[in-house]
Scaffold this motif. Structure first.
Motif, PDB file in Angstrom:
ATOM      1  N   ARG A   6      15.772-113.918   0.599  1.00 21.85           N
ATOM      2  CA  ARG A   6      15.286-112.548   0.412  1.00 21.85           C
ATOM      3  C   ARG A   6      16.199-111.768  -0.526  1.00 21.85           C
ATOM      4  N   VAL A   7      17.515-111.979  -0.402  1.00 17.20           N
ATOM      5  CA  VAL A   7      18.465-111.316  -1.304  1.00 17.20           C
ATOM      6  C   VAL A   7      18.261-111.827  -2.731  1.00 17.20           C
ATOM      7  N   GLU A   8      18.106-113.142  -2.873  1.00 18.56           N
ATOM      8  CA  GLU A   8      17.872-113.725  -4.205  1.00 18.56           C
ATOM      9  C   GLU A   8      16.584-113.167  -4.822  1.00 18.56           C
ATOM     10  N   GLU A   9      15.562-113.010  -4.010  1.00 21.37           N
ATOM     11  CA  GLU A   9      14.295-112.468  -4.494  1.00 21.37           C
ATOM     12  C   GLU A   9      14.493-111.033  -5.005  1.00 21.37           C
ATOM     13  N   VAL A  25      24.499-112.348 -12.078  1.00 18.39           N
ATOM     14  CA  VAL A  25      25.151-112.170 -10.796  1.00 18.39           C
ATOM     15  C   VAL A  25      24.763-113.337  -9.898  1.00 18.39           C
ATOM     16  N   SER A  26      25.701-113.746  -9.032  1.00 22.16           N
ATOM     17  CA  SER A  26      25.376-114.804  -8.083  1.00 22.16           C
ATOM     18  C   SER A  26      25.838-114.390  -6.694  1.00 22.16           C
ATOM     19  N   VAL A  27      25.096-114.820  -5.685  1.00 18.70           N
ATOM     20  CA  VAL A  27      25.450-114.538  -4.301  1.00 18.70           C
ATOM     21  C   VAL A  27      26.521-115.539  -3.890  1.00 18.70           C
ATOM     22  N   GLU A  28      27.671-115.026  -3.496  1.00 18.54           N
ATOM     23  CA  GLU A  28      28.762-115.888  -3.047  1.00 18.54           C
ATOM     24  C   GLU A  28      28.696-116.100  -1.535  1.00 18.54           C
ATOM     25  N   GLU A  29      28.319-115.030  -0.817  1.00 18.01           N
ATOM     26  CA  GLU A  29      28.337-115.115   0.644  1.00 18.01           C
ATOM     27  C   GLU A  29      27.558-113.931   1.218  1.00 18.01           C
ATOM     28  N   LYS A  37      28.250-110.515  -0.664  1.00 17.55           N
ATOM     29  CA  LYS A  37      29.340-110.616  -1.632  1.00 17.55           C
ATOM     30  C   LYS A  37      28.785-111.280  -2.882  1.00 17.55           C
ATOM     31  N   LEU A  38      28.894-110.562  -3.992  1.00 19.07           N
ATOM     32  CA  LEU A  38      28.347-111.028  -5.263  1.00 19.07           C
ATOM     33  C   LEU A  38      29.454-111.309  -6.255  1.00 19.07           C
ATOM     34  N   LYS A  39      29.219-112.286  -7.099  1.00 18.42           N
ATOM     35  CA  LYS A  39      30.113-112.562  -8.218  1.00 18.42           C
ATOM     36  C   LYS A  39      29.407-112.092  -9.483  1.00 18.42           C
ATOM     37  N   LEU A  40      30.073-111.214 -10.221  1.00 20.46           N
ATOM     38  CA  LEU A  40      29.520-110.731 -11.482  1.00 20.46           C
ATOM     39  C   LEU A  40      29.877-111.734 -12.568  1.00 20.46           C
ATOM     40  N   LEU A  41      28.876-112.172 -13.304  1.00 19.11           N
ATOM     41  CA  LEU A  41      29.054-113.230 -14.299  1.00 19.11           C
ATOM     42  C   LEU A  41      28.886-112.699 -15.715  1.00 19.11           C
ATOM     43  N   GLY A  42      29.460-113.418 -16.675  1.00 22.49           N
ATOM     44  CA  GLY A  42      29.294-113.055 -18.085  1.00 22.49           C
ATOM     45  C   GLY A  42      29.812-111.655 -18.355  1.00 22.49           C
ATOM     46  N   ASN A  43      29.072-110.904 -19.136  1.00 22.92           N
ATOM     47  CA  ASN A  43      29.483-109.546 -19.487  1.00 22.92           C
ATOM     48  C   ASN A  43      29.581-108.634 -18.274  1.00 22.92           C
ATOM     49  N   VAL A  73      29.040-105.878  -2.147  1.00 23.04           N
ATOM     50  CA  VAL A  73      30.329-105.761  -2.816  1.00 23.04           C
ATOM     51  C   VAL A  73      30.482-106.865  -3.864  1.00 23.04           C
ATOM     52  N   ALA A  74      31.267-106.545  -4.884  1.00 24.15           N
ATOM     53  CA  ALA A  74      31.567-107.535  -5.917  1.00 24.15           C
ATOM     54  C   ALA A  74      32.860-108.263  -5.524  1.00 24.15           C
ATOM     55  N   VAL A  75      32.838-109.560  -5.642  1.00 27.52           N
ATOM     56  CA  VAL A  75      34.028-110.361  -5.398  1.00 27.52           C
ATOM     57  C   VAL A  75      34.881-110.279  -6.659  1.00 27.52           C
ATOM     58  N   ASP A  76      36.157-109.964  -6.490  1.00 32.36           N
ATOM     59  CA  ASP A  76      37.074-109.863  -7.633  1.00 32.36           C
ATOM     60  C   ASP A  76      37.275-111.242  -8.237  1.00 32.36           C
ATOM     61  N   LEU A  77      36.972-111.358  -9.513  1.00 36.47           N
ATOM     62  CA  LEU A  77      37.116-112.647 -10.179  1.00 36.47           C
ATOM     63  C   LEU A  77      38.553-113.148 -10.154  1.00 36.47           C
ATOM     64  N   ALA A  78      39.519-112.247 -10.181  1.00 34.54           N
ATOM     65  CA  ALA A  78      40.915-112.634 -10.196  1.00 34.54           C
ATOM     66  C   ALA A  78      41.305-113.356  -8.907  1.00 34.54           C
ATOM     67  N   GLU A  79      40.642-113.030  -7.798  1.00 34.38           N
ATOM     68  CA  GLU A  79      40.958-113.670  -6.528  1.00 34.38           C
ATOM     69  C   GLU A  79      40.599-115.147  -6.534  1.00 34.38           C
TER      70      GLU A  79
END
Length: 81
Positions: A6-9, A25-29, A37-43, A73-79
Motif C-alpha cells: 500500500r505504501v509502494e502504491e 525513493v525506496s522504502v527501507e523499513e 523509513k525512506l531512502k532518498l535516491l539520486g538527486n 522519515v528519510a534515512v540519512d545516507l551517511a548512516e
C-alpha cells in the motif's frame, strides 16, 4: 494487499515527478509503530529541497493512502556508508 504494498502504491503516484528531477525513493523499513523509513535516491538525496519534497509530497501521499502510518522519515545516507 499488505502495508508495504500500500505504501509502494502511494509512492507510485508521486514517483514520476521525482524521476523527472533525477531522483527517486525506496522504502527501507516500516517499523512496528508504523513509521515509514525512506531512502532518498539520486538527486533527491542531495537536493536542498528534499526536506520539503518529503513533507509536502511524499509524506502526504503516503499518509493519505495509508492512514495507519504515523510518520514518514528519510534515512540519512551517511548512516549507511
Amino acid at each position: 494487499m499488505n502495508l508495504t504494498e500500500r505504501v509502494e502504491e502511494a509512492l507510485e503516484t508521486i514517483r514520476p515527478y521525482l524521476i523527472t528531477d533525477g531522483g527517486n525513493v525506496s522504502v527501507e523499513e516500516i517499523t512496528a509503530d508504523y513509521v515509514v523509513k525512506l531512502k532518498l535516491l539520486g538527486n533527491c538525496g542531495t537536493c536542498p529541497m528534499s526536506f520539503m519534497t518529503m513533507k509536502s509530497g511524499i509524506e502526504q501521499a503516503i499518509m493519505r493512502a495509508v492512514p495507519e502510518i504515523t510518520a514518514v522519515v528519510a534515512v540519512d545516507l551517511a548512516e549507511q556508508e
